[in-house]
Design a protein around this motif. Structure first.
Motif, PDB file in Angstrom:
ATOM      1  N   ALA A  60      30.182  22.253  74.051  1.00 60.27           N
ATOM      2  CA  ALA A  60      30.148  23.203  75.169  1.00 60.27           C
ATOM      3  C   ALA A  60      30.613  22.532  76.458  1.00 60.27           C
ATOM      4  N   GLN A  61      30.156  21.316  76.703  1.00 61.33           N
ATOM      5  CA  GLN A  61      30.574  20.599  77.911  1.00 61.33           C
ATOM      6  C   GLN A  61      32.078  20.325  77.896  1.00 61.33           C
ATOM      7  N   ALA A 119      20.178  31.469  78.446  1.00 61.36           N
ATOM      8  CA  ALA A 119      18.816  31.638  78.933  1.00 61.36           C
ATOM      9  C   ALA A 119      17.971  30.418  78.614  1.00 61.36           C
ATOM     10  N   THR A 120      18.582  29.425  77.986  1.00 59.07           N
ATOM     11  CA  THR A 120      17.875  28.220  77.561  1.00 59.07           C
ATOM     12  C   THR A 120      17.957  27.149  78.646  1.00 59.07           C
ATOM     13  N   PRO A 121      16.824  26.742  79.227  1.00 59.60           N
ATOM     14  CA  PRO A 121      16.844  25.750  80.315  1.00 59.60           C
ATOM     15  C   PRO A 121      17.582  24.451  79.960  1.00 59.60           C
ATOM     16  N   SER A 122      17.427  23.956  78.730  1.00 57.66           N
ATOM     17  CA  SER A 122      18.108  22.709  78.367  1.00 57.66           C
ATOM     18  C   SER A 122      19.627  22.893  78.367  1.00 57.66           C
ATOM     19  N   ARG A 123      20.095  24.048  77.942  1.00 58.28           N
ATOM     20  CA  ARG A 123      21.539  24.314  77.969  1.00 58.28           C
ATOM     21  C   ARG A 123      22.035  24.502  79.399  1.00 58.28           C
ATOM     22  N   MET A 124      21.205  25.075  80.244  1.00 62.57           N
ATOM     23  CA  MET A 124      21.575  25.220  81.662  1.00 62.57           C
ATOM     24  C   MET A 124      21.805  23.850  82.280  1.00 62.57           C
ATOM     25  N   ARG A 125      20.891  22.915  82.005  1.00 65.39           N
ATOM     26  CA  ARG A 125      21.047  21.546  82.521  1.00 65.39           C
ATOM     27  C   ARG A 125      22.304  20.901  81.942  1.00 65.39           C
ATOM     28  N   GLU A 126      22.498  21.066  80.651  1.00 65.15           N
ATOM     29  CA  GLU A 126      23.669  20.492  79.992  1.00 65.15           C
ATOM     30  C   GLU A 126      24.962  21.065  80.580  1.00 65.15           C
ATOM     31  N   ASN A 127      24.995  22.366  80.789  1.00 60.11           N
ATOM     32  CA  ASN A 127      26.197  23.020  81.313  1.00 60.11           C
ATOM     33  C   ASN A 127      26.551  22.544  82.722  1.00 60.11           C
TER      34      ASN A 127
END
Length: 111
Positions: A46-47, A65-73
């Motif tokens: 994704a990154q 909607a996933t906080p960990s994916r938000m940080r990763e993005n």
């Protein structure tokens, strides 16, 4: 998949280009070139795809909607994809892919 000629046309006109499904729900993440670049840059698929979009000057919007994916993005600003890697990612969309997509969209408008 993106439409290179359409994106270039709008960018020449000064219009921001974005996608309704910017990373396509991860449908392309298992492709070998994306996996190789993910390993090379120590980033998630994704990154890699979000960074590619930024370097193409697209308006990149990652929906999750996933906080960990938000940080990763958000962690896509600390590196650049090399020119040859951009070419590899660009090549994942073929003229045949664009033609098939156009035909499907036309068919859906007719029916």
């Amino acid at each position: 998949m993106y439409r290179p000629s359409l994106a270039e046309y709008f960018q020449r006109k000064g219009v921001s280009v974005s996608a309704s499904k910017g990373i396509g729900r991860g449908e392309c993440f298992d492709k070998a070139p994306i996996q190789k670049l993910s390993t090379k840059y120590s980033k998630s698929p994704a990154q890699i795809m979000l960074r590619w979009g930024l370097q193409k000057n697209f308006c990149v919007v990652a929906k999750t909607a996933t906080p960990s994916r938000m940080r990763e993005n958000r962690s896509i600003l600390d590196y650049y994809l090399e020119d040859e890697d951009m070419i590899i990612l660009d090549s994942l969309t073929s003229k045949e892919d664009v033609k098939k997509r156009d035909e499907r969209e036309l068919q859906s408008k007719i029916t």
